[in-house]
Design a protein around this motif. Structure first.
Motif, PDB file in Angstrom:
ATOM      1  N   SER A 122      -3.400   4.838   6.935  1.00 59.54           N
ATOM      2  CA  SER A 122      -4.429   4.612   7.949  1.00 59.54           C
ATOM      3  C   SER A 122      -4.029   3.447   8.848  1.00 59.54           C
ATOM      4  CB  SER A 122      -5.771   4.299   7.278  1.00 59.54           C
ATOM      5  OG  SER A 122      -5.720   3.037   6.630  1.00 59.54           O
ATOM      6  N   ASP A 123      -4.719   3.339   9.977  1.00 61.72           N
ATOM      7  CA  ASP A 123      -4.484   2.207  10.875  1.00 61.72           C
ATOM      8  C   ASP A 123      -4.728   0.899  10.149  1.00 61.72           C
ATOM      9  OD1 ASP A 123      -4.035   4.129  12.783  1.00 61.72           O
ATOM     10  OD2 ASP A 123      -5.968   3.834  13.810  1.00 61.72           O
ATOM     11  N   ASP A 124      -5.808   0.848   9.368  1.00 65.64           N
ATOM     12  CA  ASP A 124      -6.154  -0.381   8.652  1.00 65.64           C
ATOM     13  C   ASP A 124      -5.106  -0.732   7.600  1.00 65.64           C
ATOM     14  OD1 ASP A 124      -8.443  -0.696  10.128  1.00 65.64           O
ATOM     15  OD2 ASP A 124      -9.776   0.171   8.617  1.00 65.64           O
ATOM     16  N   ASP A 125      -4.599   0.268   6.868  1.00 65.29           N
ATOM     17  CA  ASP A 125      -3.563   0.014   5.868  1.00 65.29           C
ATOM     18  C   ASP A 125      -2.295  -0.526   6.524  1.00 65.29           C
ATOM     19  OD1 ASP A 125      -5.153   0.781   3.773  1.00 65.29           O
ATOM     20  OD2 ASP A 125      -4.251   2.762   3.513  1.00 65.29           O
ATOM     21  N   TRP A 126      -1.908   0.096   7.624  1.00 65.07           N
ATOM     22  CA  TRP A 126      -0.711  -0.359   8.339  1.00 65.07           C
ATOM     23  C   TRP A 126      -0.846  -1.808   8.783  1.00 65.07           C
ATOM     24  CZ3 TRP A 126       4.214   0.975   9.524  1.00 65.07           C
ATOM     25  CH2 TRP A 126       4.839   0.283  10.577  1.00 65.07           C
ATOM     26  N   ARG A 127      -1.946  -2.124   9.426  1.00 67.54           N
ATOM     27  CA  ARG A 127      -2.138  -3.476   9.939  1.00 67.54           C
ATOM     28  C   ARG A 127      -2.254  -4.492   8.812  1.00 67.54           C
ATOM     29  NH1 ARG A 127       0.116  -5.138  13.426  1.00 67.54           N
ATOM     30  NH2 ARG A 127      -0.528  -7.020  12.392  1.00 67.54           N
ATOM     31  N   ALA A 141       8.849  -1.249   6.449  1.00 66.62           N
ATOM     32  CA  ALA A 141       9.030  -1.855   7.769  1.00 66.62           C
ATOM     33  C   ALA A 141       8.802  -3.363   7.730  1.00 66.62           C
ATOM     34  CB  ALA A 141       8.070  -1.204   8.770  1.00 66.62           C
ATOM     35  N   SER A 142       7.785  -3.792   6.986  1.00 66.90           N
ATOM     36  CA  SER A 142       7.474  -5.220   6.938  1.00 66.90           C
ATOM     37  C   SER A 142       8.589  -6.015   6.282  1.00 66.90           C
ATOM     38  CB  SER A 142       6.151  -5.458   6.196  1.00 66.90           C
ATOM     39  OG  SER A 142       6.262  -5.157   4.804  1.00 66.90           O
ATOM     40  N   LYS A 143       9.169  -5.478   5.213  1.00 66.26           N
ATOM     41  CA  LYS A 143      10.216  -6.214   4.504  1.00 66.26           C
ATOM     42  C   LYS A 143      11.532  -6.213   5.282  1.00 66.26           C
ATOM     43  CE  LYS A 143       7.819  -7.716   1.059  1.00 66.26           C
ATOM     44  NZ  LYS A 143       7.575  -9.174   0.889  1.00 66.26           N
ATOM     45  N   ARG A 162       0.872  -1.178   0.000  1.00 64.42           N
ATOM     46  CA  ARG A 162       0.000   0.000   0.000  1.00 64.42           C
ATOM     47  C   ARG A 162       0.908   1.226   0.000  1.00 64.42           C
ATOM     48  NH1 ARG A 162      -5.252  -1.213   2.222  1.00 64.42           N
ATOM     49  NH2 ARG A 162      -5.926  -3.044   1.065  1.00 64.42           N
ATOM     50  N   GLU A 163       0.883   1.989  -1.077  1.00 68.09           N
ATOM     51  CA  GLU A 163       1.731   3.167  -1.156  1.00 68.09           C
ATOM     52  C   GLU A 163       1.044   4.365  -0.507  1.00 68.09           C
ATOM     53  OE1 GLU A 163       3.164   3.970  -5.034  1.00 68.09           O
ATOM     54  OE2 GLU A 163       4.032   1.990  -5.332  1.00 68.09           O
ATOM     55  N   GLY A 164       1.842   5.352  -0.164  1.00 69.50           N
ATOM     56  CA  GLY A 164       1.271   6.569   0.421  1.00 69.50           C
ATOM     57  C   GLY A 164       2.219   7.209   1.410  1.00 69.50           C
ATOM     58  N   GLY A 176       5.891   3.704   0.948  1.00 68.22           N
ATOM     59  CA  GLY A 176       5.011   3.577   2.109  1.00 68.22           C
ATOM     60  C   GLY A 176       5.734   2.973   3.297  1.00 68.22           C
ATOM     61  N   PRO A 177       5.454   3.477   4.513  1.00 70.56           N
ATOM     62  CA  PRO A 177       6.176   3.015   5.705  1.00 70.56           C
ATOM     63  C   PRO A 177       5.900   1.563   6.076  1.00 70.56           C
ATOM     64  CG  PRO A 177       4.357   4.464   6.317  1.00 70.56           C
ATOM     65  CD  PRO A 177       4.485   4.532   4.825  1.00 70.56           C
ATOM     66  N   ALA A 178       4.671   1.120   5.894  1.00 74.04           N
ATOM     67  CA  ALA A 178       4.337  -0.252   6.297  1.00 74.04           C
ATOM     68  C   ALA A 178       5.091  -1.273   5.453  1.00 74.04           C
ATOM     69  CB  ALA A 178       2.835  -0.481   6.189  1.00 74.04           C
TER      70      ALA A 178
END
Length: 248
Positions: free
Chosen positions: A105-110, A161-163, A97-99, A156-158
């Motif tokens: 959003s909380d939902d995008d992050w999770r 961070a995830s990778k 999810r880019e941005g 995107g931060p998520a």
């Protein structure tokens, strides 16, 4: 002169492999490559119909099951449905999810963290532990160059961070299970031509030293190497396959 045993190192005949997120894209190409190397296969993805179609495309005896890797019970159910623990696990399932940070959003992050990071953990915990108990096994995780650097354009931060988390999980499990006969490595792709990049941002190509997007088979070939005995002394490695992007 080629060593007579060289090609045998890459042969996966007699070994079973499970590939997550394999209904399309890189996962499907990995499945094709492992199949060509002789492995028996089980494909899994969220969309069962698409997974069955992909399995039929790879070969007549390729299995297909649904699994939501972000749900630990779904992963346990998958293991129960398969029965015997596979010799090879490819943790490929992933989302993006880019941005900008303020727009995440909380939902995008999770959502991104749960699939990309939690999913790898759940699958490693379930199948890797069984491999360690058995005394043999091979896990290849799909990370990303975004686990090493912040890419342009911003991804995107998520996702970043995830990778990065996937890379550290790879090293953690590699050390944990090294003496149990289980190897754990990862591949860190750059920008690859898939349906997700059907209209690639020109900047991505421009910033890649080789001047093009990667091909799915170029990732699959490295995965096959890590899944084979050709890489027998490698564990805890994260191999960049990014056209030189992280060399700037």
């Amino acid at each position: 002169m080629m060593h007579p045993d060289l090609m045998k190192c890459f042969d996966l005949t007699g070994r079973s492999a499970l590939v997550t997120g394999s209904a399309r894209g890189i996962g499907l190409e990995i499945a094709r490559t492992l199949r060509m190397a002789g492995a028996s296969l089980m494909l899994t993805d969220l969309d069962l119909d698409a997974t069955r179609k992909a399995a039929a495309d790879v070969g007549p005896d390729v299995g297909a099951l649904r699994c939501d890797v972000s749900d630990p019970q779904s992963v346990r159910d998958l293991a129960a449905a398969i029965g015997a623990c596979p010799d090879i696990l490819i943790n490929n399932a992933g989302v993006g999810r880019e941005g900008q940070t303020r727009d995440t959003s909380d939902d995008d992050w999770r959502f991104v963290i749960s699939v990309n990071l939690d999913g790898v953990f759940y699958c490693c915990r379930t199948f890797g532990a069984a491999m360690a108990e058995r005394g043999s096994g091979n896990i290849v995780n799909i990370g990303s160059m975004c686990g090493f650097i912040v890419t342009k354009p911003w991804g995107g931060p998520a996702y970043h961070a995830s990778k990065a988390g996937v890379h550290m999980l790879t090293k953690t499990f590699a050390c944990k299970w090294a003496k149990s006969g289980v190897r754990v490595n990862a591949v860190a792709p750059g920008y690859i031509a898939t349906n997700m990049t059907s209209n690639p941002n020109p900047t991505r190509v421009e910033l890649t030293p080789v001047g093009r997007l990667g091909r799915t088979e170029e990732i699959a070939n490295v995965v096959q190497f890590l899944a084979s005995d050709a890489s027998s002394y490698m564990t805890g490695a994260v191999l960049s396959v990014d056209g030189g992007y992280t060399s700037w």
